[in-house]
Write a protein that holds these residues in place. Structure first.
Motif, mmCIF file in Angstrom:
data_model
loop_
_atom_site.group_PDB
_atom_site.id
_atom_site.type_symbol
_atom_site.label_atom_id
_atom_site.label_comp_id
_atom_site.label_asym_id
_atom_site.label_seq_id
_atom_site.Cartn_x
_atom_site.Cartn_y
_atom_site.Cartn_z
ATOM 1 N N ASN A 51 -20.605 -48.535 -4.782
ATOM 2 C CA ASN A 51 -21.223 -48.497 -5.770
ATOM 3 C C ASN A 51 -20.154 -47.692 -6.658
ATOM 4 O OD1 ASN A 51 -22.370 -47.624 -8.089
ATOM 5 N ND2 ASN A 51 -24.293 -46.777 -6.959
ATOM 6 N N ILE A 52 -19.901 -48.287 -7.677
ATOM 7 C CA ILE A 52 -18.761 -47.999 -8.510
ATOM 8 C C ILE A 52 -19.015 -46.556 -9.199
ATOM 9 C CG2 ILE A 52 -19.580 -48.966 -10.675
ATOM 10 C CD1 ILE A 52 -16.880 -49.855 -11.443
ATOM 11 N N ILE A 53 -20.200 -45.977 -9.377
ATOM 12 C CA ILE A 53 -20.428 -44.838 -10.047
ATOM 13 C C ILE A 53 -20.507 -43.836 -8.883
ATOM 14 C CG2 ILE A 53 -20.727 -45.345 -12.375
ATOM 15 C CD1 ILE A 53 -23.531 -45.329 -11.716
ATOM 16 N N ARG A 54 -20.931 -44.253 -7.539
ATOM 17 C CA ARG A 54 -21.322 -43.085 -6.841
ATOM 18 C C ARG A 54 -20.024 -42.574 -6.152
ATOM 19 N NH1 ARG A 54 -26.539 -43.086 -4.757
ATOM 20 N NH2 ARG A 54 -26.591 -41.902 -3.174
ATOM 21 N N PRO A 55 -19.813 -41.479 -5.847
ATOM 22 C CA PRO A 55 -18.715 -40.571 -5.359
ATOM 23 C C PRO A 55 -18.306 -41.131 -3.953
ATOM 24 C CG PRO A 55 -20.409 -39.140 -6.030
ATOM 25 C CD PRO A 55 -20.947 -40.253 -6.334
ATOM 26 N N PHE A 264 -21.488 -56.375 -11.490
ATOM 27 C CA PHE A 264 -21.857 -55.573 -12.886
ATOM 28 C C PHE A 264 -23.326 -55.792 -13.161
ATOM 29 C CE2 PHE A 264 -17.376 -56.439 -13.490
ATOM 30 C CZ PHE A 264 -16.839 -55.118 -13.513
ATOM 31 N N LEU A 267 -24.707 -53.886 -9.455
ATOM 32 C CA LEU A 267 -23.852 -52.767 -8.857
ATOM 33 C C LEU A 267 -23.216 -52.803 -7.320
ATOM 34 C CD1 LEU A 267 -25.620 -49.773 -10.434
ATOM 35 C CD2 LEU A 267 -23.681 -50.838 -11.447
ATOM 36 N N PHE A 269 -20.336 -53.553 -5.699
ATOM 37 C CA PHE A 269 -19.021 -53.773 -5.594
ATOM 38 C C PHE A 269 -18.491 -54.288 -4.423
ATOM 39 C CE2 PHE A 269 -19.860 -52.410 -9.955
ATOM 40 C CZ PHE A 269 -18.709 -52.886 -10.763
ATOM 41 N N LEU B 79 -19.417 -49.397 -16.734
ATOM 42 C CA LEU B 79 -19.165 -48.632 -15.364
ATOM 43 C C LEU B 79 -17.818 -48.249 -15.012
ATOM 44 C CD1 LEU B 79 -21.542 -51.589 -13.773
ATOM 45 C CD2 LEU B 79 -22.054 -49.053 -14.061
ATOM 46 N N PRO B 80 -16.891 -49.388 -15.199
ATOM 47 C CA PRO B 80 -15.493 -48.636 -14.868
ATOM 48 C C PRO B 80 -15.096 -47.399 -15.660
ATOM 49 C CG PRO B 80 -15.448 -50.900 -15.260
ATOM 50 C CD PRO B 80 -16.532 -50.478 -15.677
ATOM 51 N N ALA B 83 -16.793 -44.458 -14.052
ATOM 52 C CA ALA B 83 -16.159 -44.210 -12.561
ATOM 53 C C ALA B 83 -15.013 -43.309 -12.739
ATOM 54 C CB ALA B 83 -15.940 -45.523 -11.713
ATOM 55 N N TYR B 101 -28.680 -43.937 -11.765
ATOM 56 C CA TYR B 101 -27.305 -43.474 -12.718
ATOM 57 C C TYR B 101 -27.416 -41.884 -12.353
ATOM 58 C CZ TYR B 101 -25.492 -47.599 -15.195
ATOM 59 O OH TYR B 101 -24.946 -48.599 -15.498
ATOM 60 N N ARG B 103 -29.255 -40.223 -9.821
ATOM 61 C CA ARG B 103 -28.535 -39.834 -8.436
ATOM 62 C C ARG B 103 -27.069 -39.834 -8.215
ATOM 63 N NH1 ARG B 103 -34.013 -40.559 -5.819
ATOM 64 N NH2 ARG B 103 -35.091 -38.805 -6.622
ATOM 65 N N THR B 104 -26.411 -40.738 -8.699
ATOM 66 C CA THR B 104 -25.183 -40.793 -8.314
ATOM 67 C C THR B 104 -24.392 -39.816 -9.236
ATOM 68 O OG1 THR B 104 -24.820 -42.368 -10.104
ATOM 69 C CG2 THR B 104 -24.957 -43.369 -8.263
ATOM 70 N N VAL B 106 -23.633 -39.245 -12.464
ATOM 71 C CA VAL B 106 -22.819 -39.333 -13.580
ATOM 72 C C VAL B 106 -23.785 -39.104 -15.057
ATOM 73 C CG1 VAL B 106 -21.267 -41.384 -12.893
ATOM 74 C CG2 VAL B 106 -23.635 -41.963 -13.853
#
Lengths: 301, 423
Positions: A51-55, A264, A267, A269, B79-80, B83, B101, B103-104, B106
C-alpha cells in the motif's frame, strides 16, 4: 612515436572509446531513472502486499498473482483488451496503408488530404472525446441522425453494453489512423521508382506491382507499425477513461483502466503491479510471435 | 593606496550583503509554510484562496500555499507525494478513508492546543464527524458534505397542471408527477423527462436507506446489501427507466437536460445549486426533500463527506489552525453561499436566514436526517452500486441477484480496506 604524436593518439583513443559514453550518459541515466529502475521496482512490488502510504510491505509470494487469476473482473478486462486490439489494429493498419497508397499518387490537393487525416493525431484526446460523445449522443447525435435518414433506428452507442466497445474502437481507429498513414507514406516514398519501371516494362499489372514490390518492401515498416500498434492498443487507457469510464457494466473496462482503479482507487499497488506484469508478459509473447512469423527482411538490392 | 581603499570597500560591501542575506533567511525561516491541497472546482479554489489571504493577515507568521487539483488526478498526485514525504501539509480526503490514512502514519491528530480542535464533538454533527475520530483522537474537520435532495422545475410543474408549491411526498406520488411531466414526440422519442436518478451511487443507496435497509451486517462488521428493503428500492429506481418510462437514459447528461428544461425533477446533491446558478443563470428551479417511500416514511438520505486533515510532516499547530479556520462558522457560511457545500456545525443548521431561504431550508432539513455510510471502500460510493443498478436495468438480472453480487464484491473491497487500516 614522438611525444606529440603519442598525445594525439591518446586523444584519438579517448575520443573513440570513452567520450561517446559521456555523450549518452545523460540520456541513459534519465532512461534508467524513469523506466528501467521503476520497472524492476514494480516487479518487486508485485510480490508484496504494497500500500503506497504504508511504511511496511510484507512479502506475500505469488498471492497477488493468484488473486488476480481468480478475479472475474480481471478476465473480463483482459477479454475487453483483446477485443479492442483485434478490432483496432488490423482495421487501422489496413486503412492507413490504403490512405497512404492513395495519397502517394498524383492526386490534386494531396497536402490538404494529408492534413485532414493527420488532424485527429494532434487533437487532444479530451477534446476529441467530447466531440465523439456528441456524435454518439442517442438523441441529438450526428451518427443517429445519419442513420435515421436511411431508416435505421437510433442506438445508444456509448450506453449500451453491446455497442460501447464498438463505439470506442471506431474512435480509436479514427484517432490513430493519421500517424500510421504518415509512416507508411514515408516508407512508400522510399521505394525506388526503378523497381516499378522495370516491372512495368515486363508488363506487370498494378496489382502485381503492389503485391510483388510495394508490399514486400514495406515489410519492415509494416512490422514496426504492427508491433507498436499492438503494444499501444494493449495499453489503451486514456480514450476509454474519457469516453466511457470503463462502463456500462464493465463492457469497456480494459486492463490498464482496471490496473489504475486498483492502484489509485483501492490502494492495492501490489496487485496492480502484478497485473501490469501479466500484461507485460502477454505483450512480450505477442511481440515474439510477430517477430518469429513475420520478421524476415526483404531486399531486392 | 587607492587600491587598498577599493579593496576595503569591496570587503565591506560583501560583508553587508552577506549579513543582509543571512538576516533575510532568518526572517523567512520564522514563517511557517503550509502547503494545502484540495480537489478542484473553480468556485472552491477562488473561495479558499480568499480565505488564505484573510488567514495570513490574521496570522502573519504563517504562509499558505494552495494547490487545486482536478479530482480525476487528485489521488494520482496525492498518494505518491505522501509516500515520498513531499506531499502537502493539509489536504482533503473522503471521511471513510481517514482511518486507513491515519493508521498508515501519514496523518497526525489535530493539535488540541487549538481551541476548535477540542470541541469537535460539541460543535459538529455526529454524522459528519464520527468517521474522523480514530482511537479517541480527531484527525480532521468535516468539509465538502452533501446529502441527496430533489431539484425540480416549477415551470414544468405548472405546464403539467401541478402545484409547484407541493412537491411529491411519496415514491408513488413522484411517479405520478413524473408521468404527468414526461413528453414524447410522434416517433416516440422522449422530449421531456419526468425524473432522473442517473443510477448514481449515493442516490440509489439513499433510496435503500429510506426504505429501511441497513446495508451492514453488524456481526461480521461488513457490508450486506441482501435485504427485501434494498431489493425493493433498487427495483423501484430501475423501474423509473424500464417500467414507468419517466427517465430516459438516451437523453444523455441529466444535468444538461435539467438546465435545458427537458427534465422536471432530478435527485442531486446541494452542490448542484452552485453549478446550476453558474451555468444556467436564468433557470428557475426549486428544491425539496426527497419523497418518502410511503406517506409519513423516512426522508433520510446518505451523507457523503470529506475531511480536511493534517499531514505527519506539518507543523501541527499552524496546520490545525488553518483547517480549523476553513471550517469555522464564518467560513461555513461562505461555503454554502459560494459552493453549495452544506454546513456541518450544529449552530448553523437552524440559522433563521437558512430557514427563510427556499433553496437552503430543505437542504438543512435533509442534513439533519442524513446518515453516513459505515464502509470505507471508495468503490462502494458509486462504481459498484452503479454496476448493480445496471445489472438489473441493462442485463435484466433480478434485484436480488444483483444485490447478492454487490454484497460479494463489497465484502471483498471492504476487507481490503480493513487490511489497509490495520493498526
Amino acid at each position: 612515436m614522438s611525444r606529440r604524436e603519442a598525445g594525439k593518439y591518446r586523444l584519438y583513443k579517448f575520443q573513440r572509446t570513452i567520450a561517446p559514453y559521456g555523450f549518452i550518459l545523460p540520456g541513459t541515466v534519465f532512461y534508467l531513472m524513469v523506466t528501467i529502475i521503476p520497472m524492476f521496482t514494480g516487479f518487486w512490488m508485485s510480490f508484496r502486499n504494497w500500500n503506497i502510504i504504508r511504511p511496511t510491505h510484507p512479502f506475500v509470494g505469488l498471492a497477488n498473482y493468484d488473486m488476480i487469476l481468480h478475479d472475474p473482473v480481471f478476465w473480463q478486462s483482459l477479454k475487453n483488451t483483446l477485443v479492442y486490439t483485434v478490432g483496432v489494429v488490423p482495421l487501422q493498419m489496413g486503412l492507413a496503408l490504403l490512405v497512404a497508397l492513395l495519397l502517394n499518387t498524383e492526386i490534386r490537393g494531396k497536402a490538404f488530404f494529408r492534413l485532414l487525416y493527420y488532424l485527429p493525431v494532434v487533437t487532444p484526446l479530451s477534446i476529441a472525446a467530447v466531440i465523439w460523445q456528441w456524435i454518439y449522443h442517442p438523441q441529438v447525435g450526428l451518427l443517429n441522425a445519419a442513420l435515421r435518414t436511411f431508416g435505421v433506428p437510433g442506438q445508444n452507442w456509448l450506453g449500451d453494453p453491446k455497442l460501447a466497445m464498438l463505439s470506442v474502437i471506431i474512435v480509436a481507429v479514427w484517432a490513430g489512423l493519421g500517424y500510421r498513414m504518415v509512416i507508411f507514406l514515408a516508407a512508400l516514398q522510399g521505394i525506388p521508382d526503378t523497381y516499378y519501371e522495370a516491372a512495368m516494362i515486363d508488363g506487370a499489372s498494378r496489382f502485381a506491382l503492389f503485391k510483388y514490390i510495394t508490399l514486400p518492401l514495406l515489410k519492415p515498416t509494416t512490422m514496426y507499425v504492427l508491433i507498436t500498434s499492438m503494444i499501444g492498443s494493449f495499453q489503451v487507457f486514456g480514450l476509454v477513461n474519457v469516453l466511457t469510464g470503463g462502463g456500462p457494466l464493465d463492457a469497456t473496462n480494459v486492463l490498464v483502466k482496471y490496473i489504475h482503479r486498483r492502484a489509485f482507487g483501492d490502494l492495492q499497488f501490489g496487485k496492480a503491479a502484478a497485473m501490469s506484469f501479466i500484461l507485460f508478459g502477454i505483450i512480450l509473447i505477442f511481440t515474439v510471435l510477430q517477430w518469429k512469423f513475420l520478421g524476415r527482411e526483404v531486399s531486392y538490392d | 593606496m587607492k587600491r587598498t581603499a577599493r579593496r576595503m570597500f569591496c570587503i565591506v560591501a560583501a560583508a553587508l550583503l552577506l549579513i543582509s542575506l543571512a538576516s533575510g533567511i532568518s526572517i523567512a525561516k520564522r514563517k511557517t509554510v503550509i502547503i494545502h491541497w484540495q480537489h478542484h472546482t473553480p468556485a472552491r479554489q477562488e473561495m479558499v484562496e480568499a480565505f488564505a489571504i484573510e488567514f495570513m493577515k490574521q496570522n502573519p507568521d504563517i504562509e499558505i500555499k494552495i494547490e487545486s487539483i482536478p479530482e480525476a488526478d487528485y489521488f494520482q498526485k496525492l498518494l505518491p507525494a505522501l509516500a515520498a514525504g513531499s506531499g502537502p501539509d493539509t489536504f482533503q480526503i473522503p471521511a471513510g478513508q481517514v482511518l486507513a490514512y491515519a493508521r498508515t502514519g501519514v496523518l497526525q491528530p489535530l493539535d488540541t492546543s487549538i481551541p476548535e480542535a477540542k470541541s469537535i464533538e460539541a460543535d459538529f454533527m455526529a454524522s459528519a464527524a464520527s468517521r474522523l475520530k480514530i482511537d479517541g483522537k480527531y484527525y480532521g474537520f468535516p468539509v465538502d458534505t452533501a446529502t441527496v435532495v430533489l431539484f425540480y422545475n416549477p415551470k414544468l410543474f405548472k405546464e403539467a397542471g401541478l402545484d409547484p408549491n407541493k412537491p411529491p411526498q411519496t415514491w408513488d406520488e413522484l411517479v405520478k408527477y413524473a408521468k404527468a411531466m414526461t413528453k414524447r414526440d410522434a416517433a416516440g422519442v422522449t422530449t421531456q423527462m419526468g425524473v432522473a436518478t442517473g443510477g448514481y451511487g449515493p442516490v440509489i443507496i439513499s433510496l435503500m436507506l429510506q426504505n429501511g435497509a441497513t446495508l451492514w451486517d453488524a456481526k461480521s462488521d461488513l457490508p450486506d446489501f441482501n435485504s427485501k428493503q434494498a431489493a425493493e428500492a433498487l427495483q423501484w429506481s430501475t423501474a423509473l427507466v424500464a417500467d414507468y418510462k419517466v427517465e430516459d437514459r438516451a437523453m444523455g447528461s441529466r444535468w444538461n437536460a435539467f438546465r435545458q428544461e427537458k427534465l422536471a425533477m432530478v435527485f442531486a446533491g446541494p452542490a448542484m445549486i452552485g453549478s446550476f446558478k453558474a451555468t444556467a443563470p436564468n433557470l428557475d428551479f426549486r428544491i425539496a426533500e426527497v419523497p418518502a417511500p410511503k406517506a409519513g416514511g423516512s426522508k433520510s438520505t446518505l451523507l457523503t463527506s470529506w475531511a480536511y486533515v493534517t499531514a505527519k510532516k506539518a507543523q501541527s499547530d499552524a496546520a490545525t489552525k488553518w483547517v480549523a479556520y476553513l471550517t469555522s462558522e464564518s467560513a461555513q457560511k461562505q461555503w454554502i453561499l459560494k459552493t453549495g457545500d452544506l454546513p456541518t456545525r450544529k449552530a448553523l443548521l437552524d440559522l433563521a436566514d437558512y430557514k427563510k431561504d427556499p433553496l437552503l431550508a430543505p437542504c438543512m432539513e435533509s442534513m439533519k436526517k442524513a446518515t453516513s455510510a459505515p464502509w470505507s471502500a471508495r468503490s462502494l460510493d458509486d462504481a459498484l452500486i452503479r454496476k448493480a443498478y445496471e445489472l438489473v436495468l441493462l442485463k435484466g438480472n433480478s434485484p436480488e441477484s444483483a444485490l447478492s453480487y454487490l454484497t460479494t464484491e463489497a465484502v471483498k473491497a471492504e476487507k481490503e480496506q480493513k487490511e489497509l487500516a490495520m493498526p
